[in-house]
Design an enzyme around this catalytic site. Structure first.
Site, short mmCIF file in Angstrom:
data_model
loop_
_atom_site.label_atom_id
_atom_site.label_comp_id
_atom_site.label_asym_id
_atom_site.label_seq_id
_atom_site.Cartn_x
_atom_site.Cartn_y
_atom_site.Cartn_z
N HIS A 88 0.84 -1.20 0.00
CA HIS A 88 0.00 0.00 0.00
C HIS A 88 0.88 1.25 0.00
O HIS A 88 1.90 1.30 0.68
CB HIS A 88 -0.92 0.00 1.22
CG HIS A 88 -2.15 -0.82 1.00
ND1 HIS A 88 -2.88 -1.35 2.04
CD2 HIS A 88 -2.77 -1.22 -0.13
CE1 HIS A 88 -3.90 -2.03 1.55
NE2 HIS A 88 -3.85 -1.97 0.24
N ASP A 90 0.59 4.08 1.33
CA ASP A 90 0.87 4.76 2.59
C ASP A 90 1.96 4.03 3.37
O ASP A 90 2.34 4.42 4.46
CB ASP A 90 -0.40 4.93 3.43
CG ASP A 90 -1.10 3.61 3.70
OD1 ASP A 90 -1.12 2.75 2.81
OD2 ASP A 90 -1.65 3.45 4.81
N HIS A 175 -2.94 -8.86 5.59
CA HIS A 175 -3.63 -7.59 5.30
C HIS A 175 -3.90 -7.48 3.80
O HIS A 175 -5.02 -7.21 3.38
CB HIS A 175 -2.75 -6.44 5.80
CG HIS A 175 -3.24 -5.09 5.40
ND1 HIS A 175 -4.45 -4.58 5.83
CD2 HIS A 175 -2.69 -4.14 4.62
CE1 HIS A 175 -4.61 -3.37 5.32
NE2 HIS A 175 -3.56 -3.08 4.59
N GLU A 221 -0.06 -1.52 14.51
CA GLU A 221 -1.00 -0.55 13.97
C GLU A 221 -2.24 -0.57 14.86
O GLU A 221 -2.51 -1.54 15.57
CB GLU A 221 -1.39 -0.93 12.54
CG GLU A 221 -2.14 -2.25 12.44
CD GLU A 221 -3.37 -2.18 11.54
OE1 GLU A 221 -3.89 -1.06 11.36
OE2 GLU A 221 -3.80 -3.22 11.04
#
EC number: 3.1.27.-
Lengths: 618, 631
Positions: A88, A90, A175, A221
């Site tokens: 990802h 980010d 994820h 996270e």
């Protein structure tokens, strides 16, 4: 000497955090997307975790401020390695900027799928930014390629030796395809960085897993810090119901997605639903990336969940029957359809084009399956705005239905707690979340696990003191001897050990005292005591000796007491001899002789004998 | 236990299992003993001048008598060929441990087993011969049956449920993954470069390192290259699984394979390639992919027939992480790593589960058929041997080195078909071994006896043996070898609280020492960080002098010497006024006249002789100790 010891025992972790903590305006969509970039300093090694960019900004704030790391000097000299958790943007979007424009030539570690997919997303993003928005001062295609050359791909559970002291190990994070958690270890100190992870298996990925590695610090996270999400099944049913209803009434459904990740899960979901319900409305996937993306899933099937892996020979889940490639012209076709289009936040590209075409019709629906960053169209419509100002001061009125549905695969509060339980860290550090929610989770973690929990703000440094033990080499001879000496042969019983710790250069060795002397070339100094004990006993010497012998034998049951032919007595290695007193025949002198090593027993014997012998011995 | 291979050469003694009733094989005469007795004619048949057992083929198991397999904790598998005996071990021996293998090893191993089970179960054979195994009877049989070893141990093939049960006991591991075993040792698989997921294993504790090198290859084929660097600093290196054909160069053999294949097909003949469903076949297909267009073979159909053909081809494409660099990069594009995907797409390569069904409709000649089993005793290959054996246009090309091709062909003689022997064995040859050993420099090398002498058929070829210094130690079947290695150290950790209590003392420049007295706990084979000893409970302490001392409390050793003058000064400082010193041959005697005490001081010893005056003695003791170092 002492100050040196102090240094050894008080090693320090420094964690610099650069995680933007942001916005949540849309109800029920309290996520944020920051630029993940964390610097960990562990036992003298500096590791950068992720190198994300911020999609809400178009200026300098887009990339992390690498001057935090080192003001002067090259990044390559300061950083030992960079680890990317998943593809990802980010988490990896700033990588070419970091390695090629700021300048870093050291190793970058990521999983194989991440290495495969990451450059494609970067290129895609670059195209939108540079080609469509016309920005300059951005990384080029060549920079992406050069950057990827510095990447070393790692296997799951492979222990990668970065240098002699620093090792890293990847765990499955679930994820997105190829997402990994990383353990960073130097000596006996370790940090685990989760990246983004998911503790519940979904339609195409498995659940995150880590062993009981007891790190000094777990950096996790906390996107869904307070949410305990309703069951996945419910959300799926809800999603299907909404899509189905819209299609039934002849409406068009737009699902803005990122090419990889959720898109595949939703495709599997719709594909099976279409098959079951025998639906005819076409499903399209916007071209380019997505077809390729499905191909990645096919080739990296070992990273998907058990079920897909087991059945892929018979039926590859990523070969879709009902889902076809989208053509721009299809958007104007009459009748119902479902379109997956990129990008996911409606900030540019095909999804925005289709949105503008369909927004005016209340029969249509847009389903946002993930987070949206402030400033994007996606964010605006989710926060309830229905009149959007487009380029050229055009006002776009949004009549179509807007739905938000969280499918992003982050661990919820339950999942985060579960991971902490699995890994048993000594400290926890929360990142990638929203301050208020993190605070709640922090309290919960401290209560339940009794570990310190930190939540640094952007740019803040957290220092965690570790209590590292010192590895010492123990000689097997000493170890075995101590094991043998232990009175009871009970393995569980702790044993007293006596040895000498030799410290030479930087090595520590625990050896037996004899060996230490030998190695140092020193001779043993024998310290011996001989005590004269006077005993009143008129009997003959040998009779006295016999009485002493019987007396000692009676008391010292656990010791070897021997009467030697030459008339002396030994208790273990202590020697007792008797002579008549030169002047007084009624007094006998016992000479008790022992070495310093038998000090206690020797001292005990003399005081025992001093009390005299029992009066009546038959 | 290291590996778990199955000796399948035993099947060569059996008659082939035809898929389709074969008139030739079903009408073979029974074998008759020289004296005319016929009692074995049901079990043994004479075929092409050889005697074969007419029964379900049986396999020779690893040694199970010698040791109790329930005491084996762990089995390490190095590649998929070395796990074929696993069901026999896990299901019949009381083994309760764990098996470790990489994911490709397990998946492809499963395919190999599946094919084996399938090809045997598909042809039910009524009888299972056992009479010939009787020692008395076996003695009378002609070679090679007469010389077959451990025939009583031969077993029939396992079943699919057994395979599944066995495979469920495997724990998947990745390359360079460190696996802790019972806290005692750590094992790590390393890429061995021979096959998909094939591994060498490192077994190490903190100070000892044993490398197990089995089936490794330095050639560039499809798997990840061999990891040599990690094998360095081994105390012992166990070397096995070298090439079976040390004289053949694999590259040359591939060339020969291609040209023979092309020639046969151009002449209108068919080519049969008996092979395993995974491994070298991927490389062969890749070579053919590059070769067929230039050789004008683009219209010749290639058939791959195996119950697991599809699975094998599919699996090969998803293990990108286990492939060589070139193939890995392809996946990043994303493209399938192996070109056989394209061969399939363009219909040049077709795969079928068996000769029945679709294959019979599509079958076109001339063609090339890849099928198993390489022993030619079962599987679809038997059918093609019967079908094509009579025509000299056809060719059978042997590529798998596990079986002697002459023995394999024995029951099919006389053959008109051409036979070409192109064994492709990419495993280490002796030149590569000596290069490898030079590179990794193990202290000791251990290998099977066969590798320490030239092959019996070529006794002059002294280059065909392992040559290293010190000479390799060899082992034979059922032999116990003691390794010349002694463990010296183990690792423990000292916790900060204990470390704080230590008083280090610099003895020599750069060398410091501290005496450590601590309580040692041992748990799960790990020595836990020692803790400082707890002082005895206070109650006990009061009467400590009355009690018999418990056990042996450990006093440190002493070292150093006592300087005479300073010692006397110290004594005087502590109130001994009547110190008198006498010199002796070895040192001095210090007399404390009033106390009737004598202290003998020598270079390496001190002797205190006194009356029974404990306070005095303790005082003197402590004064002496001040001058000495404790160890």
């Amino acid at each position: 000497m002492f100050s040196w010891f102090f240094l050894l025992f008080c090693d320090v972790f420094l964690v610099f955090c650069d995680v933007s903590l942001l916005f949540c305006c849309c109800p029920g969509a309290g996520q944020d997307v920051g630029r993940s970039c964390i610097l960990v300093s562990i036992a003298g090694k500096n590791v950068m975790l992720d190198c994300g960019m911020h999609m809400g900004y178009n200026d300098d704030r887009r990339f992390p401020d690498f001057s935090y790391i080192t003001q002067n000097g090259r990044l390559t000299d300061f950083l030992d390695c960079v680890i990317i958790s998943h593809f990802h943007l980010d988490h990896c979007g700033a990588l070419p900027y970091f390695s090629e424009m700021v300048g870093y030539d050291g190793p970058i570690y990521m999983s194989h799928p991440t290495k495969a997919i990451c450059p494609i997303l970067l290129e895609d993003y670059r195209k939108i930014t540079v080609d469509k928005k016309g920005e300059t001062n951005f990384f080029t295609s060549q920079m992406i390629k050069d950057c990827m050359k510095k990447v070393v791909a790692v296997h799951l559970h492979q222990t990668v030796q970065v240098d002699e002291e620093l090792e890293i190990k990847a765990y499955y994070a679930g994820h997105v395809l190829g997402a990994a958690m990383f353990q960073i270890k130097v000596g006996c100190e370790s940090v685990v960085y989760t990246g983004d992870y998911n503790m519940t298996p979904d339609r195409h990925l498995g659940a995150a897993w880590i062993d009981k590695c007891r790190p000094d610090l777990l950096i996790t996270e906390s996107t869904y810090a307070t949410t305990i999400r309703d069951s996945k099944r419910c959300r799926e049913r809800d999603f299907l119901k909404k899509v189905h209803e819209t299609v039934e009434r002849g409406g068009k459904v737009l699902i803005p997605v990122f090419a990889l990740g959720r898109a595949q899960e939703l495709c599997i979901l719709l594909e099976t639903f279409w098959e079951r319900m025998n639906l005819k409305a076409p499903i399209y996937f916007s071209t380019g990336l997505t077809e390729k993306a499905n191909h990645y899933y096919k080739l990296f099937i070992t990273w998907t969940n058990q079920k897909i892996r087991k059945t892929f020979v018979q039926r590859n889940m990523f070969e879709f029957k009902h889902i076809k490639a989208f053509d721009r012209a299809f958007a104007d076709n009459p009748g119902p359809m479902v379109v997956f289009a990129t990008p996911g936040m409606l900030h540019a590209g095909q999804s925005l084009q289709i949105f503008r075409k369909w927004a005016g019709n209340e029969k249509n629906m847009v389903i946002m399956p993930g987070y949206c960053v402030q400033g994007t169209v996606g964010h605006k419509i989710l926060s309830g705005q229905r009149k959007l100002e487009m380029e050229g001061r055009q006002i776009l009125e949004v009549k179509m239905q807007v739905e938000y549905m969280s499918f992003s695969a982050h661990a919820d509060a339950k999942g985060i707690m579960q991971l902490i339980r699995q890994a048993e860290p000594r400290n926890v550090l929360l990142v990638h979340g929203e301050a208020k929610k993190m605070e709640f989770l922090r309290q919960k973690i401290e209560q339940e696990f009794h570990v310190s929990c930190f939540m640094p703000a952007n740019g803040e440094t957290t220092t965690i003191l570790t209590n590292p033990s010192i590895p010492v080499d123990i000689s097997l001879g000493l170890l075995k001897r101590e094991t043998a000496i232990g009175a009871a042969p009970d393995a569980k019983k702790p044993k007293l050990m006596h040895g000498t710790l030799l410290m030479k250069d930087n090595s520590f060795r625990l050896v037996s005292p004899e060996q230490a002397l030998k190695e140092l070339g020193l001779a043993e100094h024998q310290l011996r005591f001989t005590c004269r004990v006077h005993i009143q006993d008129p009997r003959k010497e040998h009779e006295t000796v016999l009485r002493v012998y019987n007396h000692l034998k009676g008391i010292l049951k656990d010791y070897s007491v021997q009467h030697l032919p030459d008339g002396s007595i030994t208790v273990e290695s202590i020697l007792i001899q008797a002579t008549a007193h030169s002047e007084d025949q009624g007094t006998k002198v016992l000479l008790v002789s022992w070495t310093y090593q038998d000090e206690e027993l020797g001292s005990y014997l003399t005081s025992l004998l001093k009390k005299g012998l029992p009066q009546s011995t038959p | 236990m290291l590996d778990c291979g199955l000796d399948m050469t035993s099947t060569l003694n059996f008659l082939p299992l035809p898929l389709v009733q074969s008139p030739r094989l079903s009408k073979l005469p029974g074998w008759v003993l020289k004296d005319g007795s016929m009692f074995l004619d049901k079990e043994l048949k004479e075929c092409s001048g050889h005697v074969f057992v007419d029964s379900v083929p049986e396999f020779c198991l690893p040694e199970t008598e010698l040791l109790d397999l329930s005491t084996v904790d762990v089995i390490l598998i190095s590649n998929y060929h070395c796990m074929m005996a696993l069901p026999y071990i896990t299901e019949y021996t009381g083994f309760t441990g764990t098996v470790y293998a990489t994911e490709p090893t397990v998946q492809i191993g499963r395919l190999l087993m599946e094919e084996l089970v399938n090809s045997i179960e598909r042809v039910p054979k009524a009888q299972s011969a056992s009479m010939w195994k009787n020692k008395e009877v076996q003695r009378l049989l002609p070679a090679p049956l007469k010389d077959a070893v451990e025939v009583s141990m031969w077993r029939k093939c396992y079943t699919m449920p057994e395979v599944n049960a066995a495979l469920s006991k495997i724990q998947l591991v990745g390359y360079s993954q460190k696996i802790e075993l019972f806290g005692a040792v750590q094992v790590t698989p390393l890429s061995s470069g021979y096959a998909l997921g094939s591994s060498n294993w490192i077994i190490q504790s903190h100070y000892e390192k044993v490398s197990y090198v089995s089936g490794s290859s330095l050639l560039t084929t499809h798997p990840q290259p061999m990891d040599q660097a990690s094998l360095k600093n081994s105390d012992v290196l166990i070397l096995t699984g070298l090439t079976q054909i040390p004289t053949a160069n694999p590259d040359g053999m591939v060339g020969e394979f291609c040209s023979n294949l092309a020639m046969t097909v151009r002449n209108g003949g068919n080519v049969l390639v008996p092979c395993y469903p995974s491994g070298v076949i991927y490389d062969l297909l890749e070579c053919l992919y590059q070769y067929i267009d230039s050789a004008g073979l683009s219209n010749v159909p290639f058939y791959f027939i195996s119950p697991v053909a599809n699975s094998s081809l599919e699996f090969s494409q998803i293990f990108a992480e286990w492939l060589c660099h070139n193939k890995q990069t392809k996946v990043y594009l994303p493209e399938p790593p192996f070109p056989h995907a394209e061969l399939i797409q363009t219909n040049k390569l077709k795969h079928y589960p068996s000769i029945h069904g679709d294959f019979s409709n599509d079958f076109k000649q001339p063609c090339v058929v890849f099928t198993g089993h390489p022993s030619l005793r079962f599987g679809d290959v038997v059918h093609f041997m019967e079908l094509w054996g009579k025509s000299s246009l056809n060719t059978v090309i042997f590529t798998e080195p596990d079986f002697s091709y002459l023995d394999a062909l024995a029951p099919y003689q006389p053959l008109a078909m051409k036979c070409v022997y192109c064994p492709i064995d990419t495993r280490l040859n002796f030149i590569q071994v000596s290069k490898l050993l030079k590179e990794v420099q193990p202290l000791h090398v251990v290998c099977p006896e066969q590798y320490t002498q030239p092959p019996p058929t070529q006794s002059h070829r002294t280059d065909l043996m392992i040559d290293c210094q010190p000479p390799a130690m060899s082992y034979r079947r059922a032999e116990v070898l003691t390794l010349p290695y002694k463990r010296r150290y183990e690792k423990i950790e000292i916790m900060p609280d204990l470390a704080d209590s230590l008083v280090p003392l610099e003895i020599k420049p750069g060398i410091s020492l501290a005496t450590v007295s601590a309580v040692l706990h041992t748990k799960d084979n790990k020595h836990l960080p020692p803790k400082p000893p707890q002082p005895p409970a206070s109650k006990k302490r009061k009467r400590v002098s009355d009690d018999v001392p418990e056990g042996k409390s450990l006093k440190p050793l002493l070292s150093g010497s006592i300087p005479m003058d300073q010692f006397v000064q110290t004594l005087e400082k502590h109130g001994f006024s009547d110190v008198k010193v006498e010199d002796t041959a070895k040192g001095h005697i210090v007399l404390l006249q009033e106390a009737e005490t004598l202290i003998q001081l020598e270079e390496d010893s001190t002797h205190i002789i006194c009356d029974n005056d404990e306070p005095l003695r303790v005082k003197l003791r402590d004064l002496v100790l001040k001058f000495l170092q404790k160890f």
